[in-house]
Design an enzyme around this catalytic site. Structure first.
Site, short mmCIF file in Angstrom:
data_model
loop_
_atom_site.label_atom_id
_atom_site.label_comp_id
_atom_site.label_asym_id
_atom_site.label_seq_id
_atom_site.Cartn_x
_atom_site.Cartn_y
_atom_site.Cartn_z
N VAL A 84 0.80 -1.23 0.00
CA VAL A 84 0.00 0.00 0.00
C VAL A 84 0.84 1.27 0.00
O VAL A 84 0.29 2.37 -0.10
CB VAL A 84 -0.97 0.03 1.21
CG1 VAL A 84 -2.00 -1.07 1.10
CG2 VAL A 84 -0.21 -0.05 2.53
N TYR A 85 2.14 1.18 0.11
CA TYR A 85 2.96 2.39 0.11
C TYR A 85 2.91 3.03 -1.27
O TYR A 85 3.31 2.43 -2.27
CB TYR A 85 4.42 2.07 0.47
CG TYR A 85 4.65 1.66 1.90
CD1 TYR A 85 3.64 1.74 2.86
CD2 TYR A 85 5.89 1.20 2.33
CE1 TYR A 85 3.86 1.36 4.17
CE2 TYR A 85 6.13 0.83 3.64
CZ TYR A 85 5.11 0.91 4.56
OH TYR A 85 5.33 0.54 5.86
#
Length: 333
Positions: free
Chosen positions: A52-53
């Site tokens: 999710v970064y």
């Protein structure tokens, strides 16, 4: 840079890890390349990321840099899965979500395996046995070498680790990635003692107290800081309060006496705490990372470490205190 075993496993990692939460968003590919080069030159080996970064952009940046800067087999890649993308980012530890996320991570990273795969958070809506079965499948398929958890409570981590240890052939939990710094010592109550007993190595995230322990916020909020960023201001605000200020001042005083920076003091303190394997450095720029890497040369004198322990101490009571051997409070029964 010194190498340390990751928990009770055969995997050795450098005692400082490089985080990539800002890569692909606040850190462009050129600056990311500069960070990775500085880190490798310093002897670092563990690169931490998550699916999710940057909505996957961090992993894509890493994938674009692997062939340019370092052969795949000379760097250890840790990634995470378990947060569902969307406005609420619900935790999703279902087998289907985790394995789809792993496949997507491998595509972005441009590799056929990751060295450490971590569940990004405990999902109360999915049976833990289902979540753990995904870890076993990932290891059995060769796509993952070692597994861990992140942001689990002590009892959640213990339940996961004991389930995995109960049957031969299951992938053991060897790492727990948790927030830990002079400003956030909550894991000392239960998780750290449990990790030590279970042979799990701790990888602290935000070891600089979300940047506050650098001392940059002592006189306001710099325009280029996380506290002034639209998407990270709330993340930092937690530690812009009086208790944190007193701890920051103690780190500044210690740094002045040692002739180093406050961030070096803060990193050296958490790096050498019992049970810690490798604090994760989350620099936004290459210059910031160079300053953090300088902490590798610093060992805090015992007196200074003890003073920082005292000023940042957290309350520990029943039942954790019972395991310390200290006498109970008067009137306790």
């Amino acid at each position: 840079m010194q190498q340390r075993p990751l928990g009770r496993s055969g995997l050795a990692v450098s005692r400082l890890a490089l985080g990539t939460m800002t890569w692909g968003r606040d850190t462009d590919p050129d600056d990311a390349a500069a960070q990775l080069k500085f880190y490798l030159d310093a002897g670092g080996t563990l690169l931490d990321t998550a699916d999710v970064y940057g909505d996957g952009d961090a992993e894509a940046v890493i994938g674009s840099l692997l062939d340019q800067l370092v052969p795949r087999d000379e760097i250890l890649i840790a990634t995470k899965a378990g947060l569902a993308r969307g406005p609420h980012r619900r935790r999703d530890g279902s087998r289907g979500h985790l394995l789809r996320a792993l496949d997507a991570s491998l595509r972005r990273l441009g590799t056929d395996y990751v060295d450490l795969w971590q569940v990004h958070g405990y999902d109360p809506q999915t049976p833990l046995e289902e979540t753990l079965s995904a870890l076993d499948h990932a290891v059995d398929s060769g796509r993952v070498r070692y597994v861990g958890v992140s942001n689990f409570a002590g009892w959640q981590m213990t339940r996961a680790a004991t389930w995995q240890a109960a049957y031969p052939g299951r992938a053991p939990v060897v790492a727990a990635q948790m927030e830990y710094s002079l400003l956030e010592r909550g894991i000392e109550r239960e998780l750290l003692p449990a990790a030590a007993a279970l042979g799990i190595g701790v990888l602290p995230w935000s070891p600089l107290g979300r940047g506050v322990l650098t001392g940059k916020y002592r006189n306001g909020r710099p325009a280029d800081s996380r506290a002034a960023s639209e998407h990270l201001a709330a993340f930092v605000q937690t530690y812009l309060e009086p208790r944190s200020s007193s701890i920051v001042e103690a780190a500044v005083i210690a740094a002045g006496g040692l002739g180093v920076s406050p961030l070096e003091v803060a990193l050296a303190w958490v790096r050498d705490r019992p049970g810690v394997v490798a604090p994760i450095l989350g620099a936004r720029t290459a210059g910031q990372l160079q300053g953090a890497l300088a902490s590798d040369r610093l060992t805090l004198p015992t007196e200074i470490a003890a003073a920082l322990d005292d000023v940042s101490a957290i309350s520990v009571g029943y039942p954790e205190r019972e395991g310390t051997g200290k006498a109970p409070q008067a009137g306790a029964y």
